[in-house]
Each structure stands twice: as structure tokens, then as C-alpha cells.
Design a protein around this motif. Structure first.
Motif, short mmCIF file in Angstrom:
data_model
loop_
_atom_site.label_atom_id
_atom_site.label_comp_id
_atom_site.label_asym_id
_atom_site.label_seq_id
_atom_site.Cartn_x
_atom_site.Cartn_y
_atom_site.Cartn_z
N GLY A 135 3.79 -9.41 -12.47
CA GLY A 135 3.88 -10.14 -11.21
C GLY A 135 3.62 -11.62 -11.35
O GLY A 135 4.17 -12.43 -10.60
N ARG A 136 2.78 -11.99 -12.31
CA ARG A 136 2.47 -13.40 -12.55
C ARG A 136 2.18 -13.58 -14.02
O ARG A 136 1.85 -12.62 -14.73
CB ARG A 136 1.24 -13.83 -11.72
N LEU A 137 2.29 -14.78 -14.50
CA LEU A 137 2.10 -15.04 -15.92
C LEU A 137 0.71 -14.63 -16.37
O LEU A 137 -0.30 -15.01 -15.76
CB LEU A 137 2.30 -16.54 -16.21
N GLY A 138 0.65 -13.86 -17.44
CA GLY A 138 -0.62 -13.48 -18.05
C GLY A 138 -1.32 -12.30 -17.42
O GLY A 138 -2.42 -11.96 -17.84
N ASP A 139 -0.70 -11.65 -16.41
CA ASP A 139 -1.40 -10.51 -15.81
C ASP A 139 -1.43 -9.31 -16.73
O ASP A 139 -2.33 -8.47 -16.65
CB ASP A 139 -0.80 -10.14 -14.44
N ILE A 140 -0.47 -9.23 -17.66
CA ILE A 140 -0.42 -8.14 -18.63
C ILE A 140 -0.12 -8.72 -20.00
O ILE A 140 0.76 -9.57 -20.16
CB ILE A 140 0.65 -7.10 -18.26
N ILE A 141 -0.86 -8.25 -21.01
CA ILE A 141 -0.51 -8.51 -22.40
C ILE A 141 -0.41 -7.16 -23.10
O ILE A 141 -1.04 -6.18 -22.70
CB ILE A 141 -1.53 -9.43 -23.10
N LYS A 142 0.40 -7.12 -24.14
CA LYS A 142 0.62 -5.86 -24.87
C LYS A 142 -0.15 -5.90 -26.19
O LYS A 142 0.05 -6.81 -26.99
CB LYS A 142 2.12 -5.65 -25.12
N TYR A 150 -2.27 4.85 -24.61
CA TYR A 150 -0.85 5.11 -24.38
C TYR A 150 -0.63 6.03 -23.19
O TYR A 150 -1.38 6.99 -22.99
CB TYR A 150 -0.22 5.79 -25.60
N PRO A 151 0.44 5.78 -22.41
CA PRO A 151 0.84 6.74 -21.39
C PRO A 151 1.44 7.97 -22.05
O PRO A 151 1.76 7.94 -23.24
CB PRO A 151 1.89 5.97 -20.56
N PRO A 152 1.63 9.06 -21.31
CA PRO A 152 2.24 10.26 -21.90
C PRO A 152 3.62 9.97 -22.46
O PRO A 152 4.34 9.08 -21.98
CB PRO A 152 2.31 11.24 -20.73
N SER A 159 -1.84 -3.29 -22.09
CA SER A 159 -0.84 -2.26 -21.88
C SER A 159 -0.07 -2.00 -23.17
O SER A 159 0.06 -2.89 -24.02
CB SER A 159 0.14 -2.70 -20.78
N THR A 160 0.44 -0.78 -23.31
CA THR A 160 1.35 -0.43 -24.40
C THR A 160 2.67 0.10 -23.85
O THR A 160 3.48 0.66 -24.59
CB THR A 160 0.73 0.62 -25.33
#
Length: 275
Positions: free
Chosen positions: A66-73, A125-127, A218-219
């Protein structure tokens, strides 16, 4: 966008820290979206053969939502793609008793595959996900039973299951439905994970400093060329622009976001090498 941000970040960093305590390299490849044979894979093989070790790797994939930097992998799921051909006997639709209809026979098996629980995932990890991306059967004529049905399928899988286990279970389901089939697999992408370490800690700190918010780890999503770098022993973290328009018509990114992203990349270099 990430390439531009990385280049400008390197320029500013080197201007202030010409004698920094490390080696900086920028790797751009052209086949990341394809089979990925002659890009990052080849570079990593060359480096390993020559005793050159990658300690940290920042990948500029568009990780933000949604915005820059809210998620990194800090990792990615594995990807396994198969081409399934189900064989039947072509015939006239008015005489189905004289044909063997691959579509009718394959559908119950595909339904079972789509409903199967492959694993439950884990803290990172998600399923595992099973998806069908393409189905084709038929000659184009409305009165001909096709002789074959072709299916392209994909697993996005976690570390809770192996490639061999997925293939074995899939074949077991196909065999239980009495299908005659061929199954070919494209080169797979192994899952990778950087659960902790210097790089992850400093990337999180740099993102928070630039945006005022703590990024979520997140992955999920697709895969990346980080899958070739991580097995060489490197810590790998992905941070990049908002991906809401990725692969869409008029794919775009806000210029202001790229300026902030460039500042994040520069801050990561300062934290790791600027000392």
C-alpha cells in the motif's frame, strides 16, 4: 525503478565514503522472468568458482503493497511448474462410446488436486498453493471429442514440503483416477529464507528511518533471483517500490517513492559499510 534508486544511492554513498570497508556490486540481468539460465545463476556460479563470496544481497523487487516500505521480503516460496498431458481417444461427440474423453476423466482429478491441503505453512511461509494456469483441449470443431487435454500447473511451496513429495502426491492422485498421462516439469525454484542477521536488521532500520513505520516481513508472492544468491551463503532481503500496478497496462511508480527508496538503499550501505 529500483535500479535507478540503487544507482543514485551508490553515487551518493561513494562520494561520501570513497574508502568504505567493503565491495559494492550492481547486478542487472535480462532473464529473471523467464527460465533464468544465463543471468544471476551464471554470475553466482562464476563468483563461487573464483572464491568470491557474497555476504549481503539487496534485491529491488517491488515488495511494497500500500505504501513504500510497508512490506519487505526476507525469503520466497519455491516454485514448481508442470505440464500435464492427459491422453484419450479422439472421436465424434455423437458416439462417445467409441472415444475416450480426456476432459471428462481429468476433471475429477484436477478438482481433487485443487482441494488438496499440501501443508499448513509455518511461521515464515504461508501454506503451499496449487494453481492451474492453463487448460487446453479440442480441435476447434464443436462435434469432435479431443484426443488429449493439456494442463499447466504450478506449486508455490514452503519449506514444510519437498519438491519430491509434491510430485509424488500429485502422481498418486492422477493414478488413483486411472488417467493415462505424461507429466513434464520445468526447472524449479527452491525456497529460501533469511530469518535474521545483520542485513535484515539494518534494512528494517533503514526503512523505518525513512518512512517512520516498521516494515512487515513476508515470503509471499512470486519468486526472485534471490533464490540463486541465498544458497551461496548470502543474507538476502528484498525491498522495493509499491507493486500495485506490476505487470499491468500503464505500470508505474511514484517518483517521490523512488527518491525515498534511493535514500533507503543509501542508508543500508552506510549502516553496513560506511563505518
Amino acid at each position: 525503478g529500483s535500479v535507478a534508486a540503487m544507482v543514485t544511492a551508490m553515487e551518493r554513498f561513494l562520494a561520501v565514503h570513497p574508502d568504505h570497508g567493503g565491495t559494492l556490486a550492481l547486478l542487472l540481468t535480462s532473464d529473471e522472468e523467464g527460465r533464468a539460465v544465463n543471468g544471476t545463476r551464471k554470475v553466482v556460479e562464476y563468483l563461487m568458482e573464483n572464491g568470491i563470496r557474497i555476504k549481503w544481497c539487496v534485491v529491488g523487487e517491488p515488495t511494497s503493497a500500500g505504501r513504500l516500505g510497508d512490506i519487505i521480503k526476507n525469503g520466497r516460496r519455491g516454485s514448481l511448474t508442470g505440464r500435464l498431458t492427459v491422453h484419450g481417444v479422439q472421436g465424434h461427440v455423437a458416439y462417445p462410446d467409441q472415444a475416450d474423453i480426456p476432459v471428462h476423466k481429468a476433471l475429477p482429478a484436477l478438482t481433487e488436486l485443487c482441494a488438496a491441503v499440501w501443508d499448513r505453512g509455518n511461521e515464515h511461509y504461508p501454506p503451499t498453493s496449487f494453481q492451474i494456469s492453463n487448460i487446453h483441449a479440442g480441435t476447434g470443431a464443436d462435434n469432435v471429442i479431443p484426443g488429449t487435454m493439456e494442463v499447466i500447473l504450478n506449486f508455490r511451496y514452503s519449506t514444510d514440503v519437498t519438491e519430491e513429495e509434491l510430485i509424488g502426491r500429485l502422481r498418486g492422485i492422477l493414478d488413483s483416477h486411472g488417467l493415462r498421462y505424461d507429466l513434464d516439469w520445468l526447472p524449479s525454484s527452491k525456497p529460501f529464507l533469511t530469518p535474521s542477521g545483520e542485513l535484515l536488521g539494518n534494512v528494517r532500520a533503514a526503512v523505518t528511518a525513512a518512512t517512520g513505520a516498521e516494515p512487515q516481513l513476508s515470503t509471499a508472492g512470486g519468486t526472485s533471483d534471490g533464490r540463486f544468491v541465498a544458497p551461496a551463503g548470502a543474507e538476502v532481503v528484498e525491498v522495493g517500490p509499491v507493486n500495485s500496478t506490476a505487470h499491468k497496462v500503464n505500470e508505474c511508480v511514484q517518483v517521490a517513492e523512488l527518491e525515498t527508496l534511493s535514500a533507503i538503499y543509501e542508508d543500508i550501505m552506510v549502516r553496513l559499510l560506511g563505518g
